[in-house]
Write a protein that holds these residues in place. Structure first.
Motif, mmCIF file in Angstrom:
data_model
loop_
_atom_site.group_PDB
_atom_site.id
_atom_site.type_symbol
_atom_site.label_atom_id
_atom_site.label_comp_id
_atom_site.label_asym_id
_atom_site.label_seq_id
_atom_site.Cartn_x
_atom_site.Cartn_y
_atom_site.Cartn_z
ATOM 1 N N GLN A 1 -11.987 -7.439 -5.117
ATOM 2 C CA GLN A 1 -11.808 -6.015 -4.831
ATOM 3 C C GLN A 1 -11.392 -5.254 -6.084
ATOM 4 N N TRP A 2 -10.576 -5.874 -6.925
ATOM 5 C CA TRP A 2 -10.120 -5.194 -8.133
ATOM 6 C C TRP A 2 -11.294 -4.717 -8.988
ATOM 7 N N GLU B 1 -6.963 6.044 -1.426
ATOM 8 C CA GLU B 1 -7.036 5.936 -2.879
ATOM 9 C C GLU B 1 -6.072 4.882 -3.398
ATOM 10 N N ALA B 2 -4.921 4.732 -2.754
ATOM 11 C CA ALA B 2 -4.004 3.651 -3.118
ATOM 12 C C ALA B 2 -4.641 2.289 -2.848
ATOM 13 N N LEU B 3 -5.320 2.161 -1.710
ATOM 14 C CA LEU B 3 -6.017 0.912 -1.394
ATOM 15 C C LEU B 3 -7.153 0.633 -2.370
ATOM 16 N N ARG B 4 -7.785 1.680 -2.865
ATOM 17 C CA ARG B 4 -8.860 1.490 -3.848
ATOM 18 C C ARG B 4 -8.293 1.079 -5.208
ATOM 19 N N MET B 5 -7.289 1.807 -5.679
ATOM 20 C CA MET B 5 -6.774 1.575 -7.024
ATOM 21 C C MET B 5 -5.909 0.327 -7.122
ATOM 22 N N TYR B 6 -5.148 0.046 -6.076
ATOM 23 C CA TYR B 6 -4.243 -1.106 -6.067
ATOM 24 C C TYR B 6 -4.455 -1.914 -4.793
ATOM 25 N N PRO B 7 -5.625 -2.515 -4.614
ATOM 26 C CA PRO B 7 -5.906 -3.226 -3.358
ATOM 27 C C PRO B 7 -4.937 -4.387 -3.151
ATOM 28 N N THR C 1 0.824 -1.208 0.000
ATOM 29 C CA THR C 1 0.000 0.000 0.000
ATOM 30 C C THR C 1 0.858 1.258 0.000
ATOM 31 N N LEU C 2 1.853 1.305 0.851
ATOM 32 C CA LEU C 2 2.701 2.492 0.933
ATOM 33 C C LEU C 2 3.483 2.688 -0.357
ATOM 34 N N ALA C 3 3.980 1.617 -0.949
ATOM 35 C CA ALA C 3 4.704 1.744 -2.211
ATOM 36 C C ALA C 3 3.797 2.301 -3.305
ATOM 37 N N PHE D 1 -13.647 -2.571 0.289
ATOM 38 C CA PHE D 1 -13.403 -3.563 1.347
ATOM 39 C C PHE D 1 -11.981 -4.114 1.263
ATOM 40 N N PRO D 2 -10.978 -3.231 1.350
ATOM 41 C CA PRO D 2 -9.593 -3.694 1.226
ATOM 42 C C PRO D 2 -9.166 -4.624 2.352
ATOM 43 N N PHE D 3 -9.834 -4.543 3.516
ATOM 44 C CA PHE D 3 -9.465 -5.378 4.657
ATOM 45 C C PHE D 3 -10.502 -6.466 4.930
ATOM 46 N N GLY D 4 -11.353 -6.738 3.939
ATOM 47 C CA GLY D 4 -12.389 -7.727 4.143
ATOM 48 C C GLY D 4 -13.569 -7.147 4.900
ATOM 49 N N ALA D 5 -14.343 -8.031 5.540
ATOM 50 C CA ALA D 5 -15.548 -7.591 6.243
ATOM 51 C C ALA D 5 -15.982 -8.684 7.202
ATOM 52 N N GLY D 6 -16.833 -8.303 8.145
ATOM 53 C CA GLY D 6 -17.404 -9.278 9.064
ATOM 54 C C GLY D 6 -16.411 -9.781 10.093
ATOM 55 N N LEU D 7 -16.672 -10.983 10.615
ATOM 56 C CA LEU D 7 -15.842 -11.550 11.670
ATOM 57 C C LEU D 7 -14.423 -11.854 11.203
ATOM 58 N N ARG D 8 -14.226 -12.012 9.885
ATOM 59 C CA ARG D 8 -12.893 -12.299 9.358
ATOM 60 C C ARG D 8 -12.188 -11.042 8.863
ATOM 61 N N ARG D 9 -12.746 -9.868 9.172
ATOM 62 C CA ARG D 9 -12.092 -8.624 8.786
ATOM 63 C C ARG D 9 -10.692 -8.578 9.404
ATOM 64 N N CYS D 10 -9.738 -8.044 8.660
ATOM 65 C CA CYS D 10 -8.344 -8.049 9.097
ATOM 66 C C CYS D 10 -8.192 -7.424 10.479
ATOM 67 N N ILE D 11 -7.624 -8.182 11.400
ATOM 68 C CA ILE D 11 -7.476 -7.705 12.777
ATOM 69 C C ILE D 11 -6.439 -6.591 12.865
#
Length: 436
Positions: free
Chosen positions: A338-339, A302-308, A254-256, A375-385
């Motif tokens: 996500q893409w 926007e980086a997470l949206r364009m390059y998830p 993401t940072l790159a 939803f770059p980190f997923g959703a629900g109970l399995r959402r990225c901790i």
């Protein structure tokens, strides 16, 4: 439309160009699409309402997808791959390490590692910023979560070996082929040995010393589970390996990508630097600045949206599941891309344009956008901790670098994407740093 082949189905077309394949599938078939990857019937569901149904409303009817099932050969029953009661138990164990107060405490380490990374760059000398952000985030994850330093090159090489086996996940009987010492399988075995050797030595050292460094690994090694029993050596290895890999990879990507976007859009880069200069009083930010940099956060969004980094999430149906007039059968694979959703013009006007203003208070159309169009980190109970951890590290890392450097593209070195388990830049991501 494509015509599936006997036995392998659409697997050759998928493996040839995965992003193009899922994009053309969505174009040809719409939000509910069907194809085959080897022996597996696959459903591609590309509408925010369907994302919510599979990941939140009806999540109990699905398990992790084929790729993460195969990843258990390296990650075992760590938090990323565990299912059911094991996952809930492990999540309860790990959750305290990602409380907002703990993340604030980690921020000083994040800033220090980002400053060290930026300080090593040579003015006007092209560099692979992805390699830099990987080193930065590996060191941060090792220090904050495992309470130690690690050989970054060992982690990088092991991860490269691990990712090289991605294409094997959809092959028939791939789980039975993993012991064969050939090609990507040999690389997978080598990567597993490297990671497990590194992690085992860290865990053994912590157990022998009895030292509580206040990090997550100390709590897992020296503490106990909810029944008062110490975790087994296998459980400790699984969690430590998962934390080291998952705790750095997506943030590094993401940072790159955020730095790449700023280099390609000098006016936005100038605005980011103006914001950082107005907020940061010293040569680098402090932890409290993470909430005072809305444009930096918008660039990361926007980086997470364009390059998830997680470009497609997979699930496997456990029960019959109706989608309109169609029925997903138990055992069928479900892909939530996500893409596709992040580039859908219904939710994102000019979806391939870099526009951080989408994420600011006056961003056009945000009120009408479905909740799960992003939803770059997923959703629900399995959402990225580790979502809060990743946001803090990315925003503060971006601000630390922007405080010191102005970036521009390297002529003749365009960004090329490599969608494996995560979306990585193929051949690195090259930029030229110029002192401010």
């Amino acid at each position: 439309m494509r015509r599936s082949l006997p036995v392998v189905g659409d697997l050759p077309a998928f493996q040839s160009d995965r992003l193009r394949f899922i994009t053309s599938t969505h174009r040809d078939q719409g939000d509910v699409a069907r194809f085959r990857l080897g022996p597996f019937p696959v459903w591609q569901l590309a509408h925010p309402d369907l994302v919510r149904s599979v990941l939140v409303t009806d999540a109990a009817g699905f398990r992790k997808g084929m790729v993460l099932q195969r990843a258990r050969v390296v990650l075992g029953d760590g938090l990323l791959t565990a299912e059911g009661d094991v996952h809930r138990h492990h999540r309860d164990l790990v959750q305290p390490a990602f409380h907002s107060r703990r993340i604030t405490g980690y921020a000083s380490v994040m800033i220090e590692r980002a400053a060290d990374t930026a300080g090593a760059w040579v003015p006007r000398e092209p560099l692979d910023v992805h390699a830099s952000t990987v080193r930065m985030t590996v060191e941060t994850a090792a220090s904050t979560l495992l309470g130690t330093s690690v050989d970054v090159s060992t982690v990088e090489e092991a991860l490269a070996d691990f990712l090289s086996a991605y294409k094997l996940a959809f092959l028939p009987f791939s789980e039975k082929l993993q012991a064969l010492p050939v090609g990507p399988l040999r690389r997978l075995q080598r990567g597993r040995q490297r990671l497990h050797g590194l992690v085992d030595s860290v865990v053994a050292e912590r157990a022998a010393s009895g030292h509580d460094g206040g990090d997550l690994l100390s709590a897992l090694v020296l503490g106990s589970d909810g029944d008062g029993a110490a975790l087994s050596s296998q459980e400790l290895r699984d969690e430590a390996t998962t934390l080291l890999l998952a705790g750095h990879e997506t943030t590094a990507n993401t940072l790159a990508y955020a730095l790449h976007l700023l280099a390609a859009h000098p006016s936005v880069q100038g605005s980011v630097q103006d914001e950082v200069d107005a907020v940061v009083t010293g040569d680098r930010p402090v932890a409290a600045d993470a909430d005072r940099l809305p444009l930096c956060r918008a660039v990361v969004s926007e980086a997470l949206r364009m390059y998830p980094p997680s470009w497609m999430m997979g699930r496997q149906a456990l029960v019959e599941y109706s989608v309109g007039s169609q029925v997903i059968q138990p055992g069928d694979l479900v892909l939530l891309p996500q893409w596709i959703v992040h580039h859908d013009p219904r939710w994102w006007p000019q979806p391939y344009s870099f526009d951080p203003s989408r994420w600011l208070s006056d961003g056009a159309g945000s009120a009408d956008r479905p909740r799960w169009a992003f939803f770059p980190f997923g959703a629900g109970l399995r959402r990225c901790i580790g979502e809060g951890f990743a946001w803090t590290e990315a925003v503060l890392g971006l601000a630390t670098i922007a405080r010191r450097w102005r970036l521009r593209p390297v002529p003749g070195r365009p960004l090329r994407l490599e969608p494996l388990i995560t979306l990585r830049p193929r051949g690195g991501l090259w930029l030229i740093p110029e002192p401010r």
